[in-house]
Design a protein around this motif. Structure first.
Motif, PDB file in Angstrom:
ATOM      1  N   ASP A  83      66.041  -6.431  22.450  1.00  0.00           N
ATOM      2  CA  ASP A  83      66.274  -5.907  21.107  1.00  0.00           C
ATOM      3  C   ASP A  83      65.298  -6.488  20.088  1.00  0.00           C
ATOM      4  O   ASP A  83      65.305  -6.100  18.926  1.00  0.00           O
ATOM      5  CB  ASP A  83      67.721  -6.163  20.661  1.00  0.00           C
ATOM      6  CG  ASP A  83      68.071  -7.640  20.599  1.00  0.00           C
ATOM      7  OD1 ASP A  83      67.779  -8.349  21.585  1.00  0.00           O
ATOM      8  OD2 ASP A  83      68.648  -8.072  19.591  1.00  0.00           O
ATOM      9  N   GLU A  84      64.429  -7.399  20.552  1.00  0.00           N
ATOM     10  CA  GLU A  84      63.421  -8.010  19.682  1.00  0.00           C
ATOM     11  C   GLU A  84      62.011  -7.810  20.227  1.00  0.00           C
ATOM     12  O   GLU A  84      61.099  -8.570  19.908  1.00  0.00           O
ATOM     13  CB  GLU A  84      63.712  -9.507  19.525  1.00  0.00           C
ATOM     14  CG  GLU A  84      65.086  -9.820  18.956  1.00  0.00           C
ATOM     15  CD  GLU A  84      65.348  -9.205  17.598  1.00  0.00           C
ATOM     16  OE1 GLU A  84      64.410  -9.162  16.764  1.00  0.00           O
ATOM     17  OE2 GLU A  84      66.471  -8.749  17.359  1.00  0.00           O
ATOM     18  N   ASP A  85      61.822  -6.788  21.046  1.00  0.00           N
ATOM     19  CA  ASP A  85      60.528  -6.497  21.650  1.00  0.00           C
ATOM     20  C   ASP A  85      59.467  -6.309  20.563  1.00  0.00           C
ATOM     21  O   ASP A  85      59.648  -5.511  19.636  1.00  0.00           O
ATOM     22  CB  ASP A  85      60.637  -5.231  22.513  1.00  0.00           C
ATOM     23  CG  ASP A  85      59.312  -4.829  23.109  1.00  0.00           C
ATOM     24  OD1 ASP A  85      58.863  -5.508  24.043  1.00  0.00           O
ATOM     25  OD2 ASP A  85      58.724  -3.834  22.613  1.00  0.00           O
ATOM     26  N   ALA A  86      58.375  -7.044  20.680  1.00  0.00           N
ATOM     27  CA  ALA A  86      57.329  -7.037  19.641  1.00  0.00           C
ATOM     28  C   ALA A  86      56.755  -5.641  19.412  1.00  0.00           C
ATOM     29  O   ALA A  86      56.547  -5.229  18.259  1.00  0.00           O
ATOM     30  CB  ALA A  86      56.216  -8.010  20.009  1.00  0.00           C
ATOM     31  N   ASP A  87      56.472  -4.886  20.472  1.00  0.00           N
ATOM     32  CA  ASP A  87      55.911  -3.544  20.300  1.00  0.00           C
ATOM     33  C   ASP A  87      56.890  -2.630  19.591  1.00  0.00           C
ATOM     34  O   ASP A  87      56.529  -1.874  18.692  1.00  0.00           O
ATOM     35  CB  ASP A  87      55.518  -2.948  21.658  1.00  0.00           C
ATOM     36  CG  ASP A  87      54.324  -3.652  22.280  1.00  0.00           C
ATOM     37  OD1 ASP A  87      53.519  -4.237  21.516  1.00  0.00           O
ATOM     38  OD2 ASP A  87      54.194  -3.620  23.514  1.00  0.00           O
ATOM     39  N   MET A  88      58.140  -2.677  20.016  1.00  0.00           N
ATOM     40  CA  MET A  88      59.165  -1.828  19.409  1.00  0.00           C
ATOM     41  C   MET A  88      59.377  -2.218  17.942  1.00  0.00           C
ATOM     42  O   MET A  88      59.446  -1.349  17.068  1.00  0.00           O
ATOM     43  CB  MET A  88      60.475  -1.956  20.185  1.00  0.00           C
ATOM     44  CG  MET A  88      61.628  -1.183  19.580  1.00  0.00           C
ATOM     45  SD  MET A  88      63.149  -1.388  20.490  1.00  0.00           S
ATOM     46  CE  MET A  88      63.518  -3.110  20.240  1.00  0.00           C
ATOM     47  N   CYS A  89      59.451  -3.496  17.668  1.00  0.00           N
ATOM     48  CA  CYS A  89      59.744  -3.951  16.311  1.00  0.00           C
ATOM     49  C   CYS A  89      58.566  -3.753  15.357  1.00  0.00           C
ATOM     50  O   CYS A  89      58.763  -3.681  14.145  1.00  0.00           O
ATOM     51  CB  CYS A  89      60.175  -5.415  16.333  1.00  0.00           C
ATOM     52  SG  CYS A  89      61.770  -5.660  17.161  1.00  0.00           S
ATOM     53  N   SER A  90      57.352  -3.636  15.881  1.00  0.00           N
ATOM     54  CA  SER A  90      56.194  -3.438  15.001  1.00  0.00           C
ATOM     55  C   SER A  90      56.199  -2.053  14.364  1.00  0.00           C
ATOM     56  O   SER A  90      55.513  -1.828  13.371  1.00  0.00           O
ATOM     57  CB  SER A  90      54.896  -3.655  15.771  1.00  0.00           C
ATOM     58  OG  SER A  90      54.700  -2.625  16.725  1.00  0.00           O
ATOM     59  N   THR A  91      56.971  -1.138  14.894  1.00  0.00           N
ATOM     60  CA  THR A  91      57.027   0.225  14.353  1.00  0.00           C
ATOM     61  C   THR A  91      58.304   0.487  13.560  1.00  0.00           C
ATOM     62  O   THR A  91      58.572   1.620  13.171  1.00  0.00           O
ATOM     63  CB  THR A  91      56.924   1.261  15.493  1.00  0.00           C
ATOM     64  OG1 THR A  91      58.032   1.089  16.378  1.00  0.00           O
ATOM     65  CG2 THR A  91      55.629   1.106  16.263  1.00  0.00           C
ATOM     66  N   VAL A  92      59.076  -0.540  13.314  1.00  0.00           N
ATOM     67  CA  VAL A  92      60.350  -0.376  12.613  1.00  0.00           C
ATOM     68  C   VAL A  92      60.111   0.049  11.169  1.00  0.00           C
ATOM     69  O   VAL A  92      59.251  -0.497  10.483  1.00  0.00           O
ATOM     70  CB  VAL A  92      61.157  -1.700  12.645  1.00  0.00           C
ATOM     71  CG1 VAL A  92      62.327  -1.653  11.684  1.00  0.00           C
ATOM     72  CG2 VAL A  92      61.632  -1.984  14.047  1.00  0.00           C
ATOM     73  N   VAL A  93      60.868   1.023  10.727  1.00  0.00           N
ATOM     74  CA  VAL A  93      60.868   1.439   9.328  1.00  0.00           C
ATOM     75  C   VAL A  93      62.276   1.180   8.819  1.00  0.00           C
ATOM     76  O   VAL A  93      63.250   1.670   9.385  1.00  0.00           O
ATOM     77  CB  VAL A  93      60.508   2.934   9.176  1.00  0.00           C
ATOM     78  CG1 VAL A  93      60.606   3.362   7.729  1.00  0.00           C
ATOM     79  CG2 VAL A  93      59.119   3.203   9.735  1.00  0.00           C
ATOM     80  N   CYS A  94      62.376   0.394   7.785  1.00  0.00           N
ATOM     81  CA  CYS A  94      63.686   0.034   7.255  1.00  0.00           C
ATOM     82  C   CYS A  94      64.352   1.226   6.586  1.00  0.00           C
ATOM     83  O   CYS A  94      63.691   2.122   6.068  1.00  0.00           O
ATOM     84  CB  CYS A  94      63.551  -1.112   6.255  1.00  0.00           C
ATOM     85  SG  CYS A  94      62.971  -2.647   6.985  1.00  0.00           S
ATOM     86  N   GLN A  95      65.677   1.189   6.581  1.00  0.00           N
ATOM     87  CA  GLN A  95      66.458   2.231   5.926  1.00  0.00           C
ATOM     88  C   GLN A  95      66.401   2.022   4.415  1.00  0.00           C
ATOM     89  O   GLN A  95      66.112   0.927   3.933  1.00  0.00           O
ATOM     90  CB  GLN A  95      67.908   2.179   6.390  1.00  0.00           C
ATOM     91  CG  GLN A  95      68.090   2.475   7.855  1.00  0.00           C
ATOM     92  CD  GLN A  95      69.544   2.372   8.282  1.00  0.00           C
ATOM     93  OE1 GLN A  95      70.402   1.949   7.513  1.00  0.00           O
ATOM     94  NE2 GLN A  95      69.820   2.743   9.507  1.00  0.00           N
ATOM     95  N   LEU A  96      66.697   3.080   3.677  1.00  0.00           N
ATOM     96  CA  LEU A  96      66.761   2.999   2.229  1.00  0.00           C
ATOM     97  C   LEU A  96      67.780   1.922   1.850  1.00  0.00           C
ATOM     98  O   LEU A  96      68.865   1.880   2.408  1.00  0.00           O
ATOM     99  CB  LEU A  96      67.177   4.360   1.654  1.00  0.00           C
ATOM    100  CG  LEU A  96      67.165   4.494   0.141  1.00  0.00           C
ATOM    101  CD1 LEU A  96      65.737   4.346  -0.384  1.00  0.00           C
ATOM    102  CD2 LEU A  96      67.725   5.836  -0.270  1.00  0.00           C
TER     103      LEU A  96
END
Length: 160
Positions: A83-96
């Motif tokens: 759940d903390e994978d660097a590749d996955m987390c680098s594309t995270v867009v936060c919610q409003l």
């Protein structure tokens, strides 16, 4: 403890009966935490077949399901760090309504920004803050935090 009674025991609705006769909340079945004491609530061959429900993230190397809101939050909730994978987390867009930390793309509630508590790994949530004016009954600390006048000189670090 009466062994015969435990082996014949039935559980109330919404409860799971462990092989040892113990009753646990059914939500604890296949939650990746052994609750029965005998492992009967975590049968891997069955748990791996149960899909995660809506709003849940499926961990990579085990059958654990975690809420989507804990993904990329800096904590190893899956216990395999998926759940903390660097590749996955680098594309995270936060919610409003969330603030995105720059160092690891972690999302935190906006209300945590400029609250005098560091929540981002590099402290980005406490940088470039514009603080409100302190009221007449408040004291402005050296770090710009407003505290009640009654806490001034009380021999405690109320400024933080």
């Amino acid at each position: 403890e009466d062994q015969e009674f435990c082996l014949e025991r039935t559980c109330a609705d919404g409860m799971f009966r462990c092989d040892n006769g113990q009753c646990i909340v059914y939500d604890w079945f296949c939650d990746y935490d052994p609750d029965c004491g005998d492992g009967s609530d975590e049968p891997t061959h069955i748990c791996r077949m149960i899909p995660c429900g809506a709003g849940k993230f499926s961990c990579e190397t085990n059958y654990k399901c975690v809420p989507e809101w804990v993904v990329c939050d800096g904590d190893n909730d899956c216990r395999d760090n998926s759940d903390e994978d660097a590749d996955m987390c680098s594309t995270v867009v936060c919610q409003l309504g969330d603030f995105q930390c720059g160092s690891d793309n972690q999302c935190i509630p906006s209300r945590w920004r400029c609250d005098f508590e560091t929540d981002c790994p590099e402290g980005e949530d406490e940088q470039d803050c514009e603080y409100r004016q302190c009221s007449e009954s408040e004291y402005r600390c050296n770090n710009d935090k407003c505290i009640s006048d009654k806490f001034v000189c009380n021999h405690q670090d109320d400024c933080g």
